[in-house]
Enzyme design. Structure first.
Site, PDB file in Angstrom:
ATOM      1  N   ASN A 209       0.849  -1.198   0.000  1.00 50.68           N
ATOM      2  CA  ASN A 209       0.000   0.000   0.000  1.00 50.68           C
ATOM      3  C   ASN A 209       0.880   1.241   0.000  1.00 50.68           C
ATOM      4  O   ASN A 209       2.108   1.146   0.004  1.00 50.68           O
ATOM      5  CB  ASN A 209      -0.951  -0.019   1.195  1.00 50.68           C
ATOM      6  CG  ASN A 209      -0.198  -0.062   2.503  1.00 50.68           C
ATOM      7  OD1 ASN A 209       0.500   0.873   2.871  1.00 50.68           O
ATOM      8  ND2 ASN A 209      -0.307  -1.179   3.219  1.00 50.68           N
ATOM      9  N   ASP A 278      -4.775  -6.327   5.228  1.00 48.56           N
ATOM     10  CA  ASP A 278      -5.874  -7.110   5.807  1.00 48.56           C
ATOM     11  C   ASP A 278      -5.942  -8.494   5.172  1.00 48.56           C
ATOM     12  O   ASP A 278      -6.477  -9.427   5.754  1.00 48.56           O
ATOM     13  CB  ASP A 278      -7.206  -6.386   5.582  1.00 48.56           C
ATOM     14  CG  ASP A 278      -7.272  -5.076   6.360  1.00 48.56           C
ATOM     15  OD1 ASP A 278      -6.722  -5.039   7.477  1.00 48.56           O
ATOM     16  OD2 ASP A 278      -7.842  -4.093   5.838  1.00 48.56           O
ATOM     17  N   LYS A 288       8.554 -17.781  -9.837  1.00 46.37           N
ATOM     18  CA  LYS A 288       7.859 -16.660 -10.464  1.00 46.37           C
ATOM     19  C   LYS A 288       6.675 -17.181 -11.294  1.00 46.37           C
ATOM     20  O   LYS A 288       6.844 -18.129 -12.074  1.00 46.37           O
ATOM     21  CB  LYS A 288       8.851 -15.903 -11.368  1.00 46.37           C
ATOM     22  CG  LYS A 288       8.252 -14.658 -11.960  1.00 46.37           C
ATOM     23  CD  LYS A 288       9.230 -13.946 -12.870  1.00 46.37           C
ATOM     24  CE  LYS A 288       8.490 -12.856 -13.623  1.00 46.37           C
ATOM     25  NZ  LYS A 288       9.162 -12.450 -14.843  1.00 46.37           N
ATOM     26  N   PHE A 323      -4.783   3.899  14.425  1.00 36.74           N
ATOM     27  CA  PHE A 323      -5.015   4.898  13.389  1.00 36.74           C
ATOM     28  C   PHE A 323      -6.058   4.316  12.454  1.00 36.74           C
ATOM     29  O   PHE A 323      -6.065   3.108  12.214  1.00 36.74           O
ATOM     30  CB  PHE A 323      -3.726   5.160  12.590  1.00 36.74           C
ATOM     31  CG  PHE A 323      -2.951   6.335  13.072  1.00 36.74           C
ATOM     32  CD1 PHE A 323      -2.202   6.246  14.232  1.00 36.74           C
ATOM     33  CD2 PHE A 323      -2.952   7.536  12.360  1.00 36.74           C
ATOM     34  CE1 PHE A 323      -1.477   7.325  14.681  1.00 36.74           C
ATOM     35  CE2 PHE A 323      -2.223   8.627  12.804  1.00 36.74           C
ATOM     36  CZ  PHE A 323      -1.490   8.526  13.963  1.00 36.74           C
ATOM     37  N   LYS A 337     -14.666   1.003  15.346  1.00 38.76           N
ATOM     38  CA  LYS A 337     -13.422   0.228  15.545  1.00 38.76           C
ATOM     39  C   LYS A 337     -12.912   0.368  16.965  1.00 38.76           C
ATOM     40  O   LYS A 337     -12.481  -0.600  17.589  1.00 38.76           O
ATOM     41  CB  LYS A 337     -12.341   0.768  14.600  1.00 38.76           C
ATOM     42  CG  LYS A 337     -12.109  -0.067  13.365  1.00 38.76           C
ATOM     43  CD  LYS A 337     -10.844   0.437  12.648  1.00 38.76           C
ATOM     44  CE  LYS A 337     -11.046   0.380  11.143  1.00 38.76           C
ATOM     45  NZ  LYS A 337     -10.003   1.092  10.414  1.00 38.76           N
ATOM     46  N   LYS A 341     -12.649  -2.998  19.215  1.00 38.09           N
ATOM     47  CA  LYS A 341     -11.311  -3.562  19.430  1.00 38.09           C
ATOM     48  C   LYS A 341     -10.701  -3.166  20.761  1.00 38.09           C
ATOM     49  O   LYS A 341      -9.507  -3.370  20.972  1.00 38.09           O
ATOM     50  CB  LYS A 341     -10.411  -3.177  18.258  1.00 38.09           C
ATOM     51  CG  LYS A 341     -11.028  -3.642  16.946  1.00 38.09           C
ATOM     52  CD  LYS A 341     -10.050  -3.881  15.868  1.00 38.09           C
ATOM     53  CE  LYS A 341     -10.747  -4.582  14.707  1.00 38.09           C
ATOM     54  NZ  LYS A 341      -9.913  -4.614  13.513  1.00 38.09           N
TER      55      LYS A 341
HETATM   56 MG   LIG Z   1      -6.376  -1.709   8.806  1.00 41.41          MG
END
Ligand SMILES: [Mg+2]
Ligand SMILES: Cc1cc2nc3c(=O)[nH]c(=O)nc-3n(C[C@H](O)[C@H](O)[C@H](O)COP(=O)(O)O)c2cc1C
Ligand SMILES: CC(C)(COP(=O)(O)O)[C@@H](O)C(=O)NCCC(=O)NCCS
Length: 397
Positions: A209, A278, A288, A323, A337, A341
């Protein structure tokens, strides 16, 4: 950052002396008052006028110079200093200080100091390895002086080895660690995570990401400067490492899970600013994957939920801050969240807002706790980091 602080730089007769001009200048730009004392031999390498011009203060060489601003200069400089750095420190000055000799302005002032004194030896490797020098260094450490390990590298005589003075940037960090900010986080163990994770598809490809690690690194840096004992679990990033922080390099979400769950056992505060995958490929190909006609798809499986695990095993008094990076219903999703959590705080940012999110030097966040919703204006990631730490410290009280 150093407004109102007084740093005393002591320069001795080493070829590395010229590099202290850069250090003096960097300190001045941080609004620090800088005084410089040189040994007479140091003036063969760099002119006192250089330091006087950079600092705006008289550079003192001679103990018996009568042209003084203060009555007894060596005592007033020693009293005024928040910290002293002797750099470069010659073998000679190390020997003198370690053995109680005070026969010039530098050694006399250092003898009168009660503040932290840091010493950065710079010399030829054979000199540095000389058992007399090593014995003197051990003696200095025993008396509470902080002796900075020299680097290895190219030396002025053409040799390569131990004895090189660390860069002005490195020396600056030693001074900042000592003098910047109140040490209100002293004794606190903090675990920060930062950067992206990489999920291997085959030996050459991965899923990742856009996280650059800037936010997490800023938190680690600020907390270190406030005296915390910081561990930073970091994915692959391009930002420079944070000095005086224990960095654990990780690649995948599983690595991050292992590092953080282990570190959490001894952490008072955990701040999770990493962007952890995730999902990860169900199977990682040993070779490969070859291109074929037509489309392809990769089956993914869920990675382990790090925050969920931390929340479940939260210790008495431990503070967990997550975050959240959302693109819609930012506050509602983040609050959800937080509760699910068992976190104490969540910092929400929206990538779609200008000046927020990945890669930028600024961020726009909302700090969410059980009770409060504090929207902060756009500010540098450094300032966001300070605010987050302020909030956590206030909540812990
Ligand atoms: Mg996340
Ligand atoms: C070109 C040159 C470079 C030197 N570089 C160093 C050095 O890096 N480290 C060191 O301990 N001495 C070095 N010396 C030797 C010192 O200058 C010498 O020991 C001197 O007496 C130190 O005086 P001071 O400690 O009062 O500054 C160098 C000498 C010369 C001529
Ligand atoms: C001389 C220098 C500052 C050069 O640094 P640089 O290679 O980063 O330009 C660095 O090598 C150093 O700190 N050397 C230690 C002192 C030294 O070389 N003394 C001379 C005897 S070998």
């Amino acid at each position: 950052m150093l407004k109102g602080k007084n740093v005393l730089l002591c320069v001795t007769g080493s070829i590395a002396a010229y590099k202290i001009a850069e250090l003096a200048s960097r300190l001045v730009k941080l609004h620090c008052n800088v005084d410089v004392i040189m040994t007479k031999n140091a003036t063969n390498f760099i002119n006192p006028i250089t330091f006087e011009t950079l600092t705006g203060n008289k550079c003192i060489v001679d103990t018996f110079d009568r042209n003084f601003q203060f009555n007894v200069e060596h005592v007033s400089l020693a009293k005024k200093a928040d910290c002293v750095m002797i750099a470069p420190a010659s073998a000679n000055i190390i020997g003198k200080i370690a053995n109680g000799i005070a026969d010039d302005m530098l050694t006399t002032t250092v003898m009168a100091c009660k503040c932290k004194v840091m010493i950065s030896p710079a010399m030829n490797t054979n000199m540095y390895d000389n058992p007399i020098v090593q014995d003197n260094i051990a003696r200095l450490r025993r008396f509470g002086y902080e002796v900075i390990e020299p680097d290895s590298g190219y030396l002025a005589c053409g040799d390569t080895g131990r004895g090189k003075m660390p860069s002005p940037e490195s020396l600056l960090w030693y001074i900042l660690k000592e003098t910047a900010y109140e040490k209100d986080m002293k004794g606190i163990k903090l675990c920060v995570t930062a950067g992206p994770t990489r999920e291997a598809i085959d030996p050459v490809r991965f899923i990742s990401n856009n996280s650059t690690g800037k936010m997490g690194y800023a938190i680690a840096r600020m907390a270190m400067l406030r005296g915390a004992d910081v561990t930073l679990a970091s994915g692959k990033v391009d930002v420079p490492p944070v000095p005086f922080v224990n960095i654990i390099n990780v690649i995948s979400a599983q690595d991050m899970y292992d590092a953080v769950t282990e570190e959490a056992k001894n952490s008072d505060i955990i701040i999770k600013a990493a962007a952890v995958a995730d999902y990860t490929p169900l199977n990682v190909s040993d070779n490969k994957i070859k291109k074929k006609d037509g489309d392809m798809s990769i089956a993914l499986k869920r990675t382990k939920d790090i925050i969920g695990t931390l929340g479940e095993h939260k210790k008495e008094g431990q503070f967990i801050c997550g975050f959240s990076m959302e693109t819609e219903n930012v506050i509602a999703n983040s609050k959800d969240k937080l509760i699910k959590k068992n976190m104490d705080m969540i910092v929400a940012n929206n990538v779609k807002v200008a000046g927020a999110g990945f890669g930028t030097d600024t961020n726009v966040v909302t700090i969410i706790t059980g009770e409060d919703n504090i929207e902060l204006p756009m500010m540098s990631k450094e300032d966001v980091a300070s605010k987050i730490l302020d909030f956590i410290m206030a909540k812990r009280r």
